[in-house]
Design a protein around this motif. Sequence first.
Motif, PDB file in Angstrom:
ATOM      1  N   GLU A   1     -18.762 -21.614  44.544  1.00 57.85           N
ATOM      2  CA  GLU A   1     -18.126 -21.502  43.229  1.00 57.85           C
ATOM      3  C   GLU A   1     -18.896 -20.481  42.390  1.00 57.85           C
ATOM      4  O   GLU A   1     -20.058 -20.695  42.033  1.00 57.85           O
ATOM      5  N   LEU A   2     -18.262 -19.379  42.087  1.00 60.20           N
ATOM      6  CA  LEU A   2     -18.903 -18.267  41.389  1.00 60.20           C
ATOM      7  C   LEU A   2     -18.268 -18.086  40.015  1.00 60.20           C
ATOM      8  O   LEU A   2     -17.043 -18.023  39.888  1.00 60.20           O
ATOM      9  N   LYS A   3     -19.135 -17.988  38.965  1.00 54.81           N
ATOM     10  CA  LYS A   3     -18.655 -17.893  37.588  1.00 54.81           C
ATOM     11  C   LYS A   3     -19.390 -16.773  36.861  1.00 54.81           C
ATOM     12  O   LYS A   3     -20.612 -16.648  36.967  1.00 54.81           O
ATOM     13  N   GLN A   4     -18.640 -15.985  36.125  1.00 54.10           N
ATOM     14  CA  GLN A   4     -19.246 -14.875  35.384  1.00 54.10           C
ATOM     15  C   GLN A   4     -19.855 -15.388  34.076  1.00 54.10           C
ATOM     16  O   GLN A   4     -19.199 -16.034  33.273  1.00 54.10           O
ATOM     17  N   PHE A   5     -21.143 -15.034  33.875  1.00 53.14           N
ATOM     18  CA  PHE A   5     -21.871 -15.509  32.694  1.00 53.14           C
ATOM     19  C   PHE A   5     -21.869 -14.485  31.562  1.00 53.14           C
ATOM     20  O   PHE A   5     -21.855 -14.862  30.397  1.00 53.14           O
ATOM     21  N   LEU A   6     -21.918 -13.215  31.882  1.00 53.55           N
ATOM     22  CA  LEU A   6     -21.900 -12.192  30.823  1.00 53.55           C
ATOM     23  C   LEU A   6     -21.421 -10.863  31.379  1.00 53.55           C
ATOM     24  O   LEU A   6     -21.373 -10.645  32.596  1.00 53.55           O
ATOM     25  N   THR A   7     -21.056  -9.973  30.463  1.00 58.31           N
ATOM     26  CA  THR A   7     -20.809  -8.573  30.789  1.00 58.31           C
ATOM     27  C   THR A   7     -21.666  -7.712  29.878  1.00 58.31           C
ATOM     28  O   THR A   7     -22.104  -8.155  28.804  1.00 58.31           O
ATOM     29  N   VAL A   8     -21.905  -6.465  30.311  1.00 59.05           N
ATOM     30  CA  VAL A   8     -22.751  -5.544  29.557  1.00 59.05           C
ATOM     31  C   VAL A   8     -21.901  -4.422  28.968  1.00 59.05           C
ATOM     32  O   VAL A   8     -20.732  -4.271  29.320  1.00 59.05           O
ATOM     33  N   PRO A   9     -22.473  -3.609  28.068  1.00 53.98           N
ATOM     34  CA  PRO A   9     -21.674  -2.617  27.342  1.00 53.98           C
ATOM     35  C   PRO A   9     -21.185  -1.449  28.208  1.00 53.98           C
ATOM     36  O   PRO A   9     -21.507  -1.330  29.396  1.00 53.98           O
ATOM     37  N   THR A  10     -20.455  -0.581  27.574  1.00 54.38           N
ATOM     38  CA  THR A  10     -19.875   0.592  28.221  1.00 54.38           C
ATOM     39  C   THR A  10     -20.948   1.420  28.922  1.00 54.38           C
ATOM     40  O   THR A  10     -21.977   1.762  28.337  1.00 54.38           O
ATOM     41  N   GLY A  11     -20.698   1.734  30.189  1.00 54.44           N
ATOM     42  CA  GLY A  11     -21.588   2.592  30.947  1.00 54.44           C
ATOM     43  C   GLY A  11     -22.838   1.921  31.467  1.00 54.44           C
ATOM     44  O   GLY A  11     -23.621   2.543  32.193  1.00 54.44           O
ATOM     45  N   ALA A  12     -23.064   0.651  31.132  1.00 54.67           N
ATOM     46  CA  ALA A  12     -24.328  -0.013  31.458  1.00 54.67           C
ATOM     47  C   ALA A  12     -24.255  -0.750  32.789  1.00 54.67           C
ATOM     48  O   ALA A  12     -23.183  -1.051  33.319  1.00 54.67           O
ATOM     49  N   GLU A  13     -25.425  -1.062  33.285  1.00 54.88           N
ATOM     50  CA  GLU A  13     -25.611  -1.867  34.491  1.00 54.88           C
ATOM     51  C   GLU A  13     -26.416  -3.103  34.116  1.00 54.88           C
ATOM     52  O   GLU A  13     -27.284  -3.046  33.247  1.00 54.88           O
ATOM     53  N   THR A  14     -26.132  -4.226  34.786  1.00 56.72           N
ATOM     54  CA  THR A  14     -26.888  -5.456  34.572  1.00 56.72           C
ATOM     55  C   THR A  14     -28.061  -5.500  35.538  1.00 56.72           C
ATOM     56  O   THR A  14     -27.871  -5.435  36.743  1.00 56.72           O
ATOM     57  N   CYS A  15     -29.267  -5.602  35.019  1.00 58.68           N
ATOM     58  CA  CYS A  15     -30.463  -5.579  35.865  1.00 58.68           C
ATOM     59  C   CYS A  15     -31.375  -6.759  35.538  1.00 58.68           C
ATOM     60  O   CYS A  15     -31.214  -7.436  34.523  1.00 58.68           O
ATOM     61  N   GLY A  16     -32.355  -6.928  36.428  1.00 64.35           N
ATOM     62  CA  GLY A  16     -33.485  -7.820  36.201  1.00 64.35           C
ATOM     63  C   GLY A  16     -33.160  -9.220  35.776  1.00 64.35           C
ATOM     64  O   GLY A  16     -33.867  -9.775  34.918  1.00 64.35           O
ATOM     65  N   PRO A  17     -32.127  -9.885  36.326  1.00 65.62           N
ATOM     66  CA  PRO A  17     -31.820 -11.205  35.787  1.00 65.62           C
ATOM     67  C   PRO A  17     -32.979 -12.167  35.969  1.00 65.62           C
ATOM     68  O   PRO A  17     -33.641 -12.188  37.004  1.00 65.62           O
ATOM     69  N   LEU A  18     -33.205 -12.948  34.943  1.00 68.64           N
ATOM     70  CA  LEU A  18     -34.264 -13.950  34.937  1.00 68.64           C
ATOM     71  C   LEU A  18     -33.693 -15.186  34.275  1.00 68.64           C
ATOM     72  O   LEU A  18     -33.261 -15.131  33.120  1.00 68.64           O
ATOM     73  N   VAL A  19     -33.654 -16.296  34.999  1.00 66.11           N
ATOM     74  CA  VAL A  19     -33.003 -17.508  34.509  1.00 66.11           C
ATOM     75  C   VAL A  19     -34.047 -18.601  34.357  1.00 66.11           C
ATOM     76  O   VAL A  19     -34.631 -19.081  35.334  1.00 66.11           O
ATOM     77  N   GLN A  20     -34.289 -18.999  33.120  1.00 67.03           N
ATOM     78  CA  GLN A  20     -35.174 -20.113  32.819  1.00 67.03           C
ATOM     79  C   GLN A  20     -34.337 -21.291  32.345  1.00 67.03           C
ATOM     80  O   GLN A  20     -33.112 -21.188  32.219  1.00 67.03           O
ATOM     81  N   ASP A  21     -34.988 -22.412  32.075  1.00 65.04           N
ATOM     82  CA  ASP A  21     -34.244 -23.605  31.663  1.00 65.04           C
ATOM     83  C   ASP A  21     -33.394 -23.337  30.422  1.00 65.04           C
ATOM     84  O   ASP A  21     -32.231 -23.731  30.362  1.00 65.04           O
ATOM     85  N   ARG A  22     -33.983 -22.669  29.415  1.00 66.87           N
ATOM     86  CA  ARG A  22     -33.306 -22.540  28.121  1.00 66.87           C
ATOM     87  C   ARG A  22     -32.862 -21.119  27.798  1.00 66.87           C
ATOM     88  O   ARG A  22     -32.319 -20.887  26.723  1.00 66.87           O
ATOM     89  N   ARG A  23     -33.070 -20.190  28.713  1.00 69.69           N
ATOM     90  CA  ARG A  23     -32.635 -18.828  28.420  1.00 69.69           C
ATOM     91  C   ARG A  23     -32.348 -18.060  29.689  1.00 69.69           C
ATOM     92  O   ARG A  23     -32.856 -18.378  30.773  1.00 69.69           O
ATOM     93  N   VAL A  24     -31.522 -17.034  29.513  1.00 69.97           N
ATOM     94  CA  VAL A  24     -31.277 -16.043  30.555  1.00 69.97           C
ATOM     95  C   VAL A  24     -31.670 -14.690  29.986  1.00 69.97           C
ATOM     96  O   VAL A  24     -31.302 -14.356  28.860  1.00 69.97           O
ATOM     97  N   LEU A  25     -32.439 -13.926  30.748  1.00 66.25           N
ATOM     98  CA  LEU A  25     -32.802 -12.567  30.351  1.00 66.25           C
ATOM     99  C   LEU A  25     -32.114 -11.572  31.275  1.00 66.25           C
ATOM    100  O   LEU A  25     -32.064 -11.789  32.491  1.00 66.25           O
ATOM    101  N   VAL A  26     -31.593 -10.507  30.696  1.00 69.24           N
ATOM    102  CA  VAL A  26     -31.080  -9.389  31.483  1.00 69.24           C
ATOM    103  C   VAL A  26     -31.606  -8.088  30.891  1.00 69.24           C
ATOM    104  O   VAL A  26     -31.861  -7.993  29.688  1.00 69.24           O
ATOM    105  N   ALA A  27     -31.783  -7.115  31.766  1.00 69.85           N
ATOM    106  CA  ALA A  27     -32.103  -5.769  31.329  1.00 69.85           C
ATOM    107  C   ALA A  27     -30.800  -4.975  31.306  1.00 69.85           C
ATOM    108  O   ALA A  27     -30.154  -4.834  32.340  1.00 69.85           O
TER     109      ALA A  27
END
Length: 692
Positions: free
Chosen positions: A622-648
């Motif tokens: 089961e795959l679910k999209q959590f976020l999208t990034v702005p025009t021209g951008a790439e989603t990098c460096g995902p880091l998932v902690q208990d209370r936050r998600v970080l993306v570059a």
Amino acid sequence: MRKLLPLIGTPSGSHPGGRSAMTCRFRCGDACFHEVPNTSSNEYVGDVIAGALSRRSMMRAAAVVTVAAAGAGAVGVAGAPSAQAAPAAGKGHGRPSKASGARGLRFTPVAPNTDDAVTVPEGYRQDVVIRWGEPILRGAPAFDPEKQSAGAQAGQFGYNNDFLALLPLRGEHDRQLLVANHEYTDEVLMFRGYDPENPTREQVEIAWAAHGLSVVAVQEERRSGRLTAVSRHRLNRRITATSEFRLTGPAAGSDLVRTSADRSGRKVLGTLNNCSGGTTPWGTTLHGEENFNQYFANSSRDTDKRYGIGTGATERKWERFDKRFDVAREPNEVHRFGYVVELDPYDPESTPRKHTALGRFKHEAATVRLTQDGRPVVYTGDDERFDYFYKFVGSKRMRHGNSRWAREHNLSLLDEGTLYVAKLSGDSPAIEIDGTGTLPRDGEFDGGGEWIPLVTATEDGAVSHVEGMSAEEVCVFTRLAGDKVGATKMDRPEDIEPSPTTGKVYVALTNNSNRGKAGYAGPDEANPRNSNKHGHVLELTERWNRADATRFGWSLFLVAGDPEDPATYFAGFPKDRVSPISCPDNVAFDDHGNLWISTDGNALGSHDGLFGVATRGDRRGELKQFLTVPTGAETCGPLVQDRRVLVAVQHPGEVDGASVEQPASSWPDGPGKIVRPAVVAVWRADGRDIGV
């Protein structure tokens, strides 16, 4: 019926996937428009390797001993310093609406979109943690795009953030240490009036300073997941393209890496094109040098051709300002890049290391697990069409504790051990793998494989397991070694991550538009689609679940694309209940055992994003999209902690024809401001854990 968005940016057919021509130009030197470097049949290496090896090494070859081993909330501009995610239209700021899913993935999926924003689920908020140019060292000025200088940039957060790590800061309440890669620069989006044919020395030196790594302390807000950079912290640090590095392992000190500036072959200036990476159990970070080839000019050697190094001038023209980037003038400098870098972020005076024992190629990642007796195992992929993925098994055990003695010992762990390359075989008849992505009769793309040893390094020296190549040559010309032993040609192996809960290893294979074309390898069970523009994720199970095993089983966990396409597969989960995904790149795990996948070059018309997928239980696939990034951008460096998600958020606004004067994006600071890559944190508005 789901409607896919129209492709944006470059007209259809001009570039593979959803990348813009500008991204291909600056990020990888238009790799997809050059000849595929791997022209081997994988039966023998032939004239390429024969021409590369010295008479000395050929004579030594006889002595080589072989040993085994739906709805979403969006933010139009997320970047004002205190900006927060706005609620979805008509919704409040409170708890997210109830959503089913595996634990950790209970959120309403974000719909595919082309908004110039970071778009997050309903009930979630976001903020920019740090942007390109923000000062992090003492004396560094505030960012001014019209008054940039190399000195200023060397004390500011670098450009195009990719891999991210958050490490604990003992004794400092609610603080952590953020480590970020800075993969590459896009001078057209950095400098007003940039002339690509005639860059100035000042622009080149700024770009050198914008590459590399950043270490910066961050302060956590107790009531949310917001993080704020702590400028001028004692551990804050910038590593650039001119910082000193130490070369270690079998190739260090060899004739292959000695230059006119470094007769010892052990001291290297700078690190380039750091893509993904990993953290180690002993408290350091690893960083993969990926598309280093594009920085070097004027090569005429077959060994360099295998690495995609060009015969003419480079895009950035650095060779005009430093001869080490000119292969014709300094032939061995290029042999000093393409390694896994190790950084001790807790010691700002330490010299980072380049580990030649892990091989030289376009490292996308370097992730670590320990064997049962405490030895490190490092997985890493070579991000190139038809190239390979690798494993290094260390021979020394990690020492616990934080003493200087223990830390120095642990910093040598990646210099001794055996480097392997993967060879896979399928268990279905070849006639059932027809290039369409249709599942074989057994209902799964799967099979077995072996890790083929390439080189073993010990305290007393190193031995090659590849006939006709010395240990030093295997470490410097690792692609050629993989060719010779018949490794399996993959569809751009990028990030590789072992699950902390099951031990299974997941390999992101981004795409390969050349699979099945005339003159190239056709489909196989591990890479089952011709003209593979959407990519797939492979799940690997080491024999007896031992990290140091030399055999494994594998299956394709996910075959990406539009779920309505019969060629897609989501671990057997009903496809009408998953999000569309294209071009998996970086991967990470949360504490619930879910795999998180960021994308690069979405070929379905939407912006790139971050996805979570269950890997076990009745919701596996089961795959679910959590976020999208702005025009021209790439989603990098995902880091998932208990209370936050970080993306570059990397290269926002990198769209064909864009420039400082004519921006394609206003992210993160709004209209009239220069577009800036940045790190973004996302958290639940109610302060609870992500996805529960």
